[in-house]
Design a protein around this motif. Structure first.
Motif, PDB file in Angstrom:
ATOM      1  N   GLU A  37       0.689  -1.191   0.101  1.00 52.80           N
ATOM      2  CA  GLU A  37      -0.090   0.021  -0.129  1.00 52.80           C
ATOM      3  C   GLU A  37       0.877   1.236  -0.076  1.00 52.80           C
ATOM      4  OE1 GLU A  37      -2.679  -0.163   3.213  1.00 52.80           O
ATOM      5  OE2 GLU A  37      -4.146  -1.286   1.912  1.00 52.80           O
ATOM      6  N   ASP A  38       2.193   1.109   0.263  1.00 56.01           N
ATOM      7  CA  ASP A  38       2.882   2.321   0.003  1.00 56.01           C
ATOM      8  C   ASP A  38       3.461   2.674  -1.276  1.00 56.01           C
ATOM      9  OD1 ASP A  38       4.967   0.427  -0.743  1.00 56.01           O
ATOM     10  OD2 ASP A  38       6.276   0.702   1.018  1.00 56.01           O
ATOM     11  N   LEU A  39       2.957   2.042  -2.292  1.00 53.04           N
ATOM     12  CA  LEU A  39       2.977   2.228  -3.727  1.00 53.04           C
ATOM     13  C   LEU A  39       1.601   3.155  -4.320  1.00 53.04           C
ATOM     14  CD1 LEU A  39       4.003  -1.259  -5.136  1.00 53.04           C
ATOM     15  CD2 LEU A  39       5.505   0.619  -4.645  1.00 53.04           C
ATOM     16  N   ALA A  40       1.939   4.056  -4.878  1.00 51.74           N
ATOM     17  CA  ALA A  40       1.171   4.980  -5.297  1.00 51.74           C
ATOM     18  C   ALA A  40      -0.057   4.555  -5.966  1.00 51.74           C
ATOM     19  CB  ALA A  40       1.953   6.154  -5.923  1.00 51.74           C
ATOM     20  N   LEU A  41       0.204   3.610  -6.938  1.00 51.88           N
ATOM     21  CA  LEU A  41      -0.983   3.055  -7.825  1.00 51.88           C
ATOM     22  C   LEU A  41      -1.778   2.025  -7.045  1.00 51.88           C
ATOM     23  CD1 LEU A  41      -1.646   2.764 -10.617  1.00 51.88           C
ATOM     24  CD2 LEU A  41      -0.265   0.523 -10.993  1.00 51.88           C
ATOM     25  N   VAL A  42      -1.452   1.623  -5.735  1.00 52.72           N
ATOM     26  CA  VAL A  42      -2.304   0.746  -4.772  1.00 52.72           C
ATOM     27  C   VAL A  42      -3.216   1.484  -4.035  1.00 52.72           C
ATOM     28  CG1 VAL A  42      -2.158  -0.995  -3.030  1.00 52.72           C
ATOM     29  CG2 VAL A  42      -0.340  -0.859  -5.021  1.00 52.72           C
ATOM     30  N   GLY A  43      -4.465   1.212  -4.240  1.00 58.63           N
ATOM     31  CA  GLY A  43      -5.622   1.844  -3.437  1.00 58.63           C
ATOM     32  C   GLY A  43      -5.612   1.020  -2.049  1.00 58.63           C
ATOM     33  N   GLU A  44      -5.878  -0.241  -2.288  1.00 63.64           N
ATOM     34  CA  GLU A  44      -5.911  -1.070  -0.973  1.00 63.64           C
ATOM     35  C   GLU A  44      -5.540  -2.323  -1.287  1.00 63.64           C
ATOM     36  OE1 GLU A  44      -9.659  -1.898   1.959  1.00 63.64           O
ATOM     37  OE2 GLU A  44     -10.133  -2.535   0.095  1.00 63.64           O
ATOM     38  N   VAL A  45      -4.867  -2.905  -0.199  1.00 63.70           N
ATOM     39  CA  VAL A  45      -4.786  -4.562  -0.086  1.00 63.70           C
ATOM     40  C   VAL A  45      -5.741  -4.843   0.941  1.00 63.70           C
ATOM     41  CG1 VAL A  45      -3.020  -6.312   0.273  1.00 63.70           C
ATOM     42  CG2 VAL A  45      -2.283  -4.047  -0.846  1.00 63.70           C
ATOM     43  N   ARG A  46      -6.350  -5.966   0.477  1.00 63.14           N
ATOM     44  CA  ARG A  46      -7.568  -6.718   1.343  1.00 63.14           C
ATOM     45  C   ARG A  46      -7.606  -8.149   1.431  1.00 63.14           C
ATOM     46  NH1 ARG A  46     -10.195  -3.701  -2.374  1.00 63.14           N
ATOM     47  NH2 ARG A  46     -11.050  -5.138  -3.910  1.00 63.14           N
ATOM     48  N   GLY A  47      -7.723  -8.777   2.215  1.00 63.21           N
ATOM     49  CA  GLY A  47      -8.091 -10.185   2.195  1.00 63.21           C
ATOM     50  C   GLY A  47      -8.457 -11.110   3.649  1.00 63.21           C
ATOM     51  N   ALA A  48      -8.339 -12.114   3.515  1.00 63.29           N
ATOM     52  CA  ALA A  48      -8.595 -13.132   4.655  1.00 63.29           C
ATOM     53  C   ALA A  48      -8.027 -14.510   4.432  1.00 63.29           C
ATOM     54  CB  ALA A  48     -10.096 -13.263   5.099  1.00 63.29           C
ATOM     55  N   GLY A  49      -7.425 -15.024   5.262  1.00 65.62           N
ATOM     56  CA  GLY A  49      -6.561 -16.287   5.326  1.00 65.62           C
ATOM     57  C   GLY A  49      -5.604 -16.122   4.350  1.00 65.62           C
ATOM     58  N   LEU A  50      -5.621 -17.259   3.322  1.00 63.85           N
ATOM     59  CA  LEU A  50      -4.623 -17.038   2.207  1.00 63.85           C
ATOM     60  C   LEU A  50      -5.614 -16.777   0.961  1.00 63.85           C
ATOM     61  CD1 LEU A  50      -2.194 -20.225   3.127  1.00 63.85           C
ATOM     62  CD2 LEU A  50      -1.797 -17.728   2.866  1.00 63.85           C
ATOM     63  N   MET A  51      -6.150 -15.798   0.994  1.00 65.35           N
ATOM     64  CA  MET A  51      -6.643 -15.039  -0.253  1.00 65.35           C
ATOM     65  C   MET A  51      -6.467 -13.539  -0.184  1.00 65.35           C
ATOM     66  SD  MET A  51     -10.766 -16.187   0.266  1.00 65.35           S
ATOM     67  CE  MET A  51     -11.192 -15.370  -1.387  1.00 65.35           C
ATOM     68  N   ALA A  52      -5.915 -12.783  -1.137  1.00 67.43           N
ATOM     69  CA  ALA A  52      -5.838 -11.461  -0.909  1.00 67.43           C
ATOM     70  C   ALA A  52      -6.158 -10.593  -2.310  1.00 67.43           C
ATOM     71  CB  ALA A  52      -4.505 -11.190  -0.328  1.00 67.43           C
ATOM     72  N   CYS A  53      -6.415  -9.363  -2.515  1.00 68.56           N
ATOM     73  CA  CYS A  53      -6.417  -8.789  -3.494  1.00 68.56           C
ATOM     74  C   CYS A  53      -5.693  -7.540  -3.573  1.00 68.56           C
ATOM     75  CB  CYS A  53      -8.078  -8.281  -3.909  1.00 68.56           C
ATOM     76  SG  CYS A  53      -8.225  -7.262  -5.212  1.00 68.56           S
ATOM     77  N   VAL A  54      -4.926  -6.978  -4.481  1.00 71.56           N
ATOM     78  CA  VAL A  54      -4.368  -5.806  -4.578  1.00 71.56           C
ATOM     79  C   VAL A  54      -5.047  -4.958  -5.555  1.00 71.56           C
ATOM     80  CG1 VAL A  54      -2.110  -4.254  -5.064  1.00 71.56           C
ATOM     81  CG2 VAL A  54      -2.053  -6.713  -4.028  1.00 71.56           C
ATOM     82  N   GLU A  55      -5.630  -3.768  -4.974  1.00 71.94           N
ATOM     83  CA  GLU A  55      -6.729  -3.121  -5.916  1.00 71.94           C
ATOM     84  C   GLU A  55      -5.844  -1.873  -6.381  1.00 71.94           C
ATOM     85  OE1 GLU A  55     -11.016  -0.866  -6.567  1.00 71.94           O
ATOM     86  OE2 GLU A  55     -10.716  -2.611  -4.958  1.00 71.94           O
ATOM     87  N   CYS A  56      -5.743  -1.792  -7.618  1.00 72.23           N
ATOM     88  CA  CYS A  56      -4.999  -0.275  -8.300  1.00 72.23           C
ATOM     89  C   CYS A  56      -5.900   0.797  -8.504  1.00 72.23           C
ATOM     90  CB  CYS A  56      -4.408  -0.749  -9.555  1.00 72.23           C
ATOM     91  SG  CYS A  56      -2.841  -1.856  -9.138  1.00 72.23           S
ATOM     92  N   VAL A  57      -5.803   1.937  -8.193  1.00 72.04           N
ATOM     93  CA  VAL A  57      -6.756   3.105  -8.363  1.00 72.04           C
ATOM     94  C   VAL A  57      -5.841   4.281  -9.046  1.00 72.04           C
ATOM     95  CG1 VAL A  57      -8.274   2.526  -6.573  1.00 72.04           C
ATOM     96  CG2 VAL A  57      -6.439   4.090  -6.190  1.00 72.04           C
ATOM     97  N   ALA A  58      -6.356   5.058  -9.793  1.00 70.06           N
ATOM     98  CA  ALA A  58      -5.876   6.110 -10.354  1.00 70.06           C
ATOM     99  C   ALA A  58      -5.548   7.158  -9.130  1.00 70.06           C
ATOM    100  CB  ALA A  58      -6.629   7.040 -11.519  1.00 70.06           C
ATOM    101  N   ASP A  59      -6.297   7.444  -8.274  1.00 72.92           N
ATOM    102  CA  ASP A  59      -6.039   8.371  -7.256  1.00 72.92           C
ATOM    103  C   ASP A  59      -6.873   7.612  -5.877  1.00 72.92           C
ATOM    104  OD1 ASP A  59      -5.633  11.143  -6.239  1.00 72.92           O
ATOM    105  OD2 ASP A  59      -7.909  10.701  -5.602  1.00 72.92           O
TER     106      ASP A  59
END
Length: 470
Positions: free
Chosen positions: A374-396
């Motif tokens: 999440e310290d990367l400017a393109l990354v809006g949120e990292v979320r998940g549970a257990g051994l599943m996760a999503c890195v969502e990229c946003v423009a702003d």
């Protein structure tokens, strides 16, 4: 000296170039019209543990575990041996009027893990057929009850429940239904329970109240006497690993019980260790559904198998009904397949023998390390549970807008990661990670480091092309 002859196939013609058959004959899932029947996707040749190797000999971490399913990793000799042994013992039996030991034993063991009174199981061939079975069972029991109008199904935005006609009608992801028909007259959609995209200024608690109030209002508007089932993934997997806000699922479960609406928990992804338990509904989220659908991890992807756990209350009601002749006219040629059930039994042995505990132990580290992205400017949120996760990229990050000029950013990241040694599952502006449960902390470090570099290279590409100024 005799001329060297070229190898020929059975028809007497020289063999086609490697993978040419894919481009000329193979139709892959979810193709675009402009490429259907004329495309070749990344060839994968071998797998071992958490790794796969492509046709160029490149070794890759299998970030999505196939399709959320290779929970025990590739090349597990125990599972392969069981498959071969069972094929030599009994390769098939018709489930219409015979049964096999593996199916009976697997049903018993799954019932011991299921929450509440989910004591019965109907085996299918995969996740779509499992959801289809649950919905048809709902229709059947309401017909037997004398409630032919109680057939509507509540689903949610962001949901994914399958690719068969009725199960696909429940899907609520962007683009899933743009060009495909569905049973729209049977489905009522609710809001996606995504805390990241809740209305601006709304607290998590208020968002939960909003979702519950919306559900209640929908039941009042449509009529409980017309709604047969609510179908929900405990965590919306293909919708972007959407973890609902705390308390949401139990409150919705209570509303379903109060209004005689069957609660179907779609655990095609979340079962068999993905969240650290055989079934997540009870052990992780504290709910006792009327039915649970499952597939994928039940055999770790080694054999097609799925199923529906069904409440004893429902089966007892059918047995006590005034229509003992009523037939649940539903089944599959490969229901209760003896090879699939035998593999699932061995898979369950291995999960119970230490893999579940390992998954519970390593999952917090997996989530913590991915969260550092999440310290990367393109990354809006990292979320998940257990051994599943999503890195969502946003423009702003403030507006949470997706990249309007480049919604294929996930594919760009995947391409860079592929070169670096990681297979990612790209979903428009999101990257989904669900590695085999046997992954170690060191391998998690490797995965996150590659993903960080892949995102960084994508950021450089977008800046250079003038598509993003972040």
């Amino acid at each position: 000296m005799a001329a060297i002859k070229k190898p020929v196939d059975d028809a007497g013609s020289p063999p086609a170039p490697r993978f040419e058959g894919a481009e000329r004959h193979l139709i892959q899932p979810w193709p675009y019209a402009g490429a259907i029947g004329n495309e070749a996707r990344t060839p994968i040749e071998t797998g071992d543990g958490i790794y796969i190797t492509d046709a160029d000999g490149r070794r890759l971490i299998d970030g999505p575990a196939g399709m959320w399913c290779v929970n025990l990793g590739h090349r597990r000799e125990e599972l392969a041996r069981v498959m071969a042994d069972q094929a030599m013992e009994l390769s098939y039996n018709t489930p219409w009027y015979t049964m096999s030991d593996p199916s009976a034993e697997l049903a018993r063991r799954l019932a011991a893990h299921a929450p509440g009174d989910l004591e019965h199981v109907f085996f299918t061939t995969g996740g779509s057929s499992a959801v289809e079975t649950a919905l048809r069972f709902m229709q059947f029991i309401n017909n037997v009850r004398g409630r032919p109008d109680k057939k509507l199904i509540l689903s949610r935005g962001g949901a994914y429940h399958g690719s068969t006609y009725l199960s696909a009608s429940l899907n609520g992801r962007p683009r899933d239904r743009d060009w495909m028909d569905g049973a729209d007259d049977l489905v009522v959609k609710l809001s996606c329970p995504d805390p990241f995209r809740r209305p601006a200024g709304m607290t998590i608690e208020a968002f939960t109240d909003f979702l519950v109030d919306e559900f209640r209002a929908t039941v009042e508007r449509v009529g409980a006497e017309r709604i047969g089932a609510f179908v929900a993934e405990p965590v919306q997997a293909s919708g972007g690993v959407i973890v609902p806000p705390p308390g949401y699922l139990p409150r919705i479960r209570n509303l379903c019980r109060d209004n005689d609406i069957l609660y179907v928990s779609d655990e095609v992804v979340t079962a068999f260790g993905r969240l650290g338990e055989v079934f997540a509904s009870g052990d992780v989220f504290g709910i006792e559904p009327d039915m649970i659908t499952f597939a994928k991890g039940v055999t770790s992807g080694y054999f097609p198998l799925g199923g529906v756990m069904i409440s004893a209350r429902l089966t007892e009601e059918l047995r006590r009904s005034n229509h003992p002749q009523a037939m649940f006219g539903h089944g599959y040629t490969f229901s209760s397949h003896p090879i699939g059930c035998a593999v699932a039994l061995k898979n369950l042995d291995l999960l119970e023998g230490g893999v579940l505990e390992h998954a519970r132990t390593v999952a917090p580290y997996f989530q913590e390390q991915l969260k550092t992205l999440e310290d990367l400017a393109l990354v809006g949120e990292v979320r998940g549970a257990g051994l599943m996760a999503c890195v969502e990229c946003v423009a702003d990050r403030e507006s949470k807008n997706p990249l309007a000029l480049d919604n294929a950013v996930g594919k760009r990241i995947d391409a860079h990661c592929h070169e670096l040694g990681l297979l990612v599952r790209p979903l428009i502006n999101m990257c989904v990670m669900s590695p085999p449960l046997i992954i170690t902390r060191d391998q998690i470090d490797d995965m996150v480091a590659i993903l960080r570099e892949g995102i960084s290279r994508t950021m450089d590409d977008l800046r250079r092309e003038g598509l993003w100024q972040g």
